[in-house]
Scaffold this motif. Structure first.
Motif, PDB file in Angstrom:
ATOM      1  N   LEU A  34      48.433  38.797  60.601  1.00 57.39           N
ATOM      2  CA  LEU A  34      48.455  39.466  59.293  1.00 57.39           C
ATOM      3  C   LEU A  34      49.242  40.777  59.334  1.00 57.39           C
ATOM      4  O   LEU A  34      49.742  41.230  58.311  1.00 57.39           O
ATOM      5  N   ARG A 152      35.286  46.496  59.670  1.00 55.80           N
ATOM      6  CA  ARG A 152      35.785  46.985  58.377  1.00 55.80           C
ATOM      7  C   ARG A 152      37.026  47.883  58.555  1.00 55.80           C
ATOM      8  O   ARG A 152      37.991  47.788  57.804  1.00 55.80           O
ATOM      9  N   GLN A 153      36.983  48.730  59.579  1.00 49.83           N
ATOM     10  CA  GLN A 153      38.127  49.608  59.834  1.00 49.83           C
ATOM     11  C   GLN A 153      39.380  48.805  60.193  1.00 49.83           C
ATOM     12  O   GLN A 153      40.476  49.109  59.721  1.00 49.83           O
ATOM     13  N   VAL A 155      40.029  45.659  59.417  1.00 46.06           N
ATOM     14  CA  VAL A 155      40.518  44.932  58.231  1.00 46.06           C
ATOM     15  C   VAL A 155      41.271  45.908  57.321  1.00 46.06           C
ATOM     16  O   VAL A 155      42.324  45.574  56.771  1.00 46.06           O
ATOM     17  N   TYR A 156      40.736  47.123  57.213  1.00 47.54           N
ATOM     18  CA  TYR A 156      41.360  48.124  56.322  1.00 47.54           C
ATOM     19  C   TYR A 156      42.781  48.454  56.786  1.00 47.54           C
ATOM     20  O   TYR A 156      43.732  48.451  55.991  1.00 47.54           O
ATOM     21  N   THR A 158      44.663  46.654  58.536  1.00 40.99           N
ATOM     22  CA  THR A 158      45.487  45.451  58.404  1.00 40.99           C
ATOM     23  C   THR A 158      45.920  45.276  56.951  1.00 40.99           C
ATOM     24  O   THR A 158      47.049  44.893  56.662  1.00 40.99           O
ATOM     25  N   PHE A 159      45.015  45.601  56.030  1.00 35.82           N
ATOM     26  CA  PHE A 159      45.317  45.459  54.600  1.00 35.82           C
ATOM     27  C   PHE A 159      46.339  46.509  54.152  1.00 35.82           C
ATOM     28  O   PHE A 159      47.345  46.195  53.524  1.00 35.82           O
ATOM     29  N   ASP A 160      46.091  47.766  54.469  1.00 40.22           N
ATOM     30  CA  ASP A 160      47.012  48.825  54.063  1.00 40.22           C
ATOM     31  C   ASP A 160      46.772  50.063  54.930  1.00 40.22           C
ATOM     32  O   ASP A 160      45.775  50.779  54.745  1.00 40.22           O
ATOM     33  N   PHE A 216      38.606  36.812  54.190  1.00 41.14           N
ATOM     34  CA  PHE A 216      38.862  37.224  55.584  1.00 41.14           C
ATOM     35  C   PHE A 216      37.866  36.609  56.578  1.00 41.14           C
ATOM     36  O   PHE A 216      38.245  36.013  57.570  1.00 41.14           O
ATOM     37  N   ARG A 217      36.581  36.764  56.252  1.00 45.68           N
ATOM     38  CA  ARG A 217      35.555  36.273  57.186  1.00 45.68           C
ATOM     39  C   ARG A 217      35.665  34.763  57.363  1.00 45.68           C
ATOM     40  O   ARG A 217      35.596  34.249  58.477  1.00 45.68           O
TER      41      ARG A 217
ATOM     42  N   LYS B  86      52.030  48.204  44.750  1.00 44.82           N
ATOM     43  CA  LYS B  86      52.539  47.250  45.728  1.00 44.82           C
ATOM     44  C   LYS B  86      51.713  45.997  45.501  1.00 44.82           C
ATOM     45  O   LYS B  86      50.491  46.053  45.531  1.00 44.82           O
ATOM     46  N   PHE B  92      47.421  36.971  51.721  1.00 43.06           N
ATOM     47  CA  PHE B  92      46.473  37.831  52.446  1.00 43.06           C
ATOM     48  C   PHE B  92      45.046  37.321  52.215  1.00 43.06           C
ATOM     49  O   PHE B  92      44.583  37.217  51.078  1.00 43.06           O
ATOM     50  N   PRO B  93      44.334  37.002  53.316  1.00 41.78           N
ATOM     51  CA  PRO B  93      43.057  36.311  53.152  1.00 41.78           C
ATOM     52  C   PRO B  93      41.885  37.266  52.904  1.00 41.78           C
ATOM     53  O   PRO B  93      41.043  37.456  53.770  1.00 41.78           O
ATOM     54  N   ALA B  94      41.846  37.858  51.730  1.00 40.92           N
ATOM     55  CA  ALA B  94      40.685  38.707  51.441  1.00 40.92           C
ATOM     56  C   ALA B  94      40.270  38.517  49.996  1.00 40.92           C
ATOM     57  O   ALA B  94      41.116  38.463  49.109  1.00 40.92           O
ATOM     58  N   THR B  95      38.982  38.403  49.779  1.00 34.62           N
ATOM     59  CA  THR B  95      38.484  38.268  48.413  1.00 34.62           C
ATOM     60  C   THR B  95      38.419  39.653  47.776  1.00 34.62           C
ATOM     61  O   THR B  95      38.485  40.671  48.470  1.00 34.62           O
ATOM     62  N   GLU B  98      35.694  41.626  49.278  1.00 33.27           N
ATOM     63  CA  GLU B  98      36.001  42.135  50.625  1.00 33.27           C
ATOM     64  C   GLU B  98      36.898  43.375  50.550  1.00 33.27           C
ATOM     65  O   GLU B  98      36.708  44.330  51.307  1.00 33.27           O
ATOM     66  N   ILE B  99      37.867  43.359  49.640  1.00 31.30           N
ATOM     67  CA  ILE B  99      38.746  44.531  49.510  1.00 31.30           C
ATOM     68  C   ILE B  99      37.960  45.738  48.998  1.00 31.30           C
ATOM     69  O   ILE B  99      38.101  46.850  49.518  1.00 31.30           O
ATOM     70  N   SER B 101      34.875  46.347  49.394  1.00 29.93           N
ATOM     71  CA  SER B 101      33.949  46.830  50.432  1.00 29.93           C
ATOM     72  C   SER B 101      34.649  47.748  51.438  1.00 29.93           C
ATOM     73  O   SER B 101      34.001  48.527  52.129  1.00 29.93           O
ATOM     74  N   LEU B 102      35.993  47.667  51.516  1.00 30.68           N
ATOM     75  CA  LEU B 102      36.714  48.542  52.456  1.00 30.68           C
ATOM     76  C   LEU B 102      36.543  50.014  52.092  1.00 30.68           C
ATOM     77  O   LEU B 102      36.659  50.892  52.936  1.00 30.68           O
ATOM     78  N   VAL B 106      31.222  53.906  56.448  1.00 28.95           N
ATOM     79  CA  VAL B 106      30.653  53.088  57.516  1.00 28.95           C
ATOM     80  C   VAL B 106      29.130  53.213  57.504  1.00 28.95           C
ATOM     81  O   VAL B 106      28.588  54.306  57.382  1.00 28.95           O
TER      82      VAL B 106
END
Lengths: 281, 247
Positions: A34, A152-153, A155-156, A158-160, A216-217, B86, B92-95, B98-99, B101-102, B106
């Motif tokens: 990714l 979570r970090q 994935v974050y 990786t996303f942006d 993702f999961r 953007k 991109f495999p995220a619902t 899920e996005i 929740s980022l 923590v």
């Protein structure tokens, strides 16, 4: 025949170590794919090749020297990307070729290829010892625990990466940690499929899983399942048909990819026709 | 209370002065519209305010704290940031869930409730299980707002958020921002080329073109024909400059 063969210790160890490697490589590989870093695994394994050659020449356990050189290379190119702003694919090429060149040089100095070296190049899953299996299980446990903890970090970023940085995440530290984890995953996977095919385990199950269009999961879970299926089926076929396990495992994963790709193509076509018919009626 | 204080901010990139002696303040609860032609330094200004650049001169205080002096990143946790549009890659495999929740801190315990509330606020609860890449540009922007919302931000920074979104979605988007500002008391900074939207939604305006051209109440800018004319001319010049540079 297969069930009887499972009584053999070497095959039990191969399956246990193989499943362990399948989990590690597919989880790490999802982040690499990714982040458009699919060939990073290749670069790490070739850097490890240089390290393994050092180990073989100096009589130090080659996996450790391989791991050290792979980690140093990974950290080095990450630093290079961040500070010198060199494109990612170019740094991969630098690491890959320098690791390979070092390995070739040292091997030529020590009198050519040995059986040990071949087992690192092409994998030797059927030869893993109890100690090897325990080491693989331990490293897998550590990698998976860290990934779960920092899920979570990771994935974050990786996303942006920019948004993750703005949200206060320590991007640089996370990137270094991730490349170190990748190096360990590559070393673990090398025992199974060898230096030359390591990146296939990191990439193919994940690209296949992405075709399912899930979150993702779920994508990670599908990738792990495909990877385990490829490893177990590959080992079984290679044992029954007396084939090279590494090549068989990779070809099974390629077959899984092509099957899913074809099924998806026909499913999409069918759905499009159905939608058209619904629109007409 | 002043939530943002920017004082004599200057920033140079590769020897070019991108921001020159910019000063302004934002009161809590305001909606500040930042306007300026392409290359005026709007995104660079945000990058400085968000700690992405720290090699600037001058000071930036957010919630009373100098962001350069503060070693920890707590200030930035009070800021929600929606970058210049953007589109999320379709594969991109995220619902949506899920996005969103980022954006949570923590170890957050009330995660589910916060995500549901944020998605309800932006009108995307029904889409929570869809992949974010399958949504339209406008919906993706709302997902990013929901992601920022779960962190209970006091300040929302949006960089040209409505670019490439159709008119109806733009109106819905700006209404959502207004609602967040009024009901959730979130201060908003919005960079935009859309003068009409800024006129309708912003309470104050900052017009920059590397340096500060105007800063004041929205009506002061839009009811002053001389200012509007000067802005149009400077935008046209910048456009011509870019055109010549590219061409």
């Amino acid at each position: 025949m297969v069930l009887e063969a499972l009584e053999f210790g070497f095959l039990q160890r191969a399956i246990i170590a193989g499943v362990s490697v399948a989990i590690t490589s597919s989880v790490i590989g999802l982040f690499l794919v990714l982040r458009r870093n699919s060939l990073f695994g290749d670069a790490l394994s070739h850097a490890a090749f240089g390290g393994i050659a050092i180990g073989l020449v100096t009589n130090v356990y080659p996996l450790w020297t391989g791991l050290i050189l792979s980690v140093l290379g990974a950290v080095g190119i990450t630093k290079l990307r961040q500070s010198a702003k060199i494109p990612a694919d170019a740094t991969v090429a630098i690491l890959l070729s320098s690791g390979l060149a070092l390995g070739i040089l040292l091997i030529s100095l020590s009198g050519g290829f040995t059986l040990d070296l071949f087992s690192f190049l092409f994998g030797s899953i059927l030869l893993v010892s109890i100690e090897d299996t325990l080491a693989i299980l331990t490293m897998t446990g550590i990698i998976i625990a860290i990934i779960i903890l920092l899920y979570r970090q990771l994935v974050y970023i990786t996303f942006d990466e920019e948004q993750a940085q703005v949200s206060g995440l320590p991007i640089s530290k996370l990137n270094y940690l991730f490349v170190i984890l990748s190096s360990v995953a590559v070393i673990v996977s090398m025992r199974l499929v060898g230096i030359l095919l390591v990146s296939s385990l990191l990439v193919i199950p994940n690209v296949t899983a992405l075709l399912f269009n899930k979150g993702f999961r779920k994508t990670a879970l599908i990738s792990v399942l495909i990877s385990i299926f490829s490893v177990v089926t590959g080992i079984t076929i290679s044992y029954v048909a007396n084939l090279a396990p590494a090549g068989t495992i990779v070809l099974v994963s390629v077959a899984a990819f092509l099957t899913v790709l074809t099924a998806r193509y026909y499913l999409k076509k069918k759905q499009a026709v159905k939608k058209l018919e619904e629109a007409r009626s | 209370m002043q939530i943002v204080e920017v004082d004599r901010l200057s920033y140079a990139y590769s020897g070019n002065l991108v921001l020159n002696d910019i000063s302004f303040t934002i009161d809590e609860g305001d909606i500040l519209g930042i306007i300026g032609p392409n290359g005026a330094g709007k995104t660079t200004l945000f990058s400085c305010m968000l700690g992405l650049h720290d090699d600037y001169t001058g000071t930036i205080k957010i919630l009373g704290e100098d962001i350069k002096k503060k070693k920890n990143n707590k200030i930035f946790k009070s800021i929600g940031y929606i970058p210049q549009k953007k589109t999320v890659e379709q594969s991109f495999p995220a619902t949506v869930e899920e996005i969103v929740s980022l954006g949570l801190r923590v170890g957050e315990k009330t995660a589910k409730e916060k995500i549901t509330l944020a998605l309800e606020t932006v009108g995307l609860l029904a889409q929570k299980d869809r992949r974010v890449g399958e949504l339209s540009g406008g919906q993706q922007q709302r997902v990013l707002i929901a992601k920022a919302m779960v962190n209970d931000p006091r300040l929302l920074i949006l960089d040209e958020p409505a670019t490439g979104i159709d008119l109806e979605m733009q109106n819905r988007f700006y209404s959502l921002l207004k609602k967040l500002n009024q009901e959730n008391k979130i201060t908003i900074i919005l960079a935009s080329h859309d003068l009409d939207a800024v006129n309708r939604f912003a309470t104050s305006v900052a017009c920059i073109n590397r340096s500060m051209f105007f800063h004041g109440k929205t009506y002061e800018f839009f009811e002053n024909p001389d200012l509007l004319k000067a802005y149009s001319e400077s935008s046209m010049q910048a456009h011509m400059h870019l055109h010549n540079y590219r061409g």
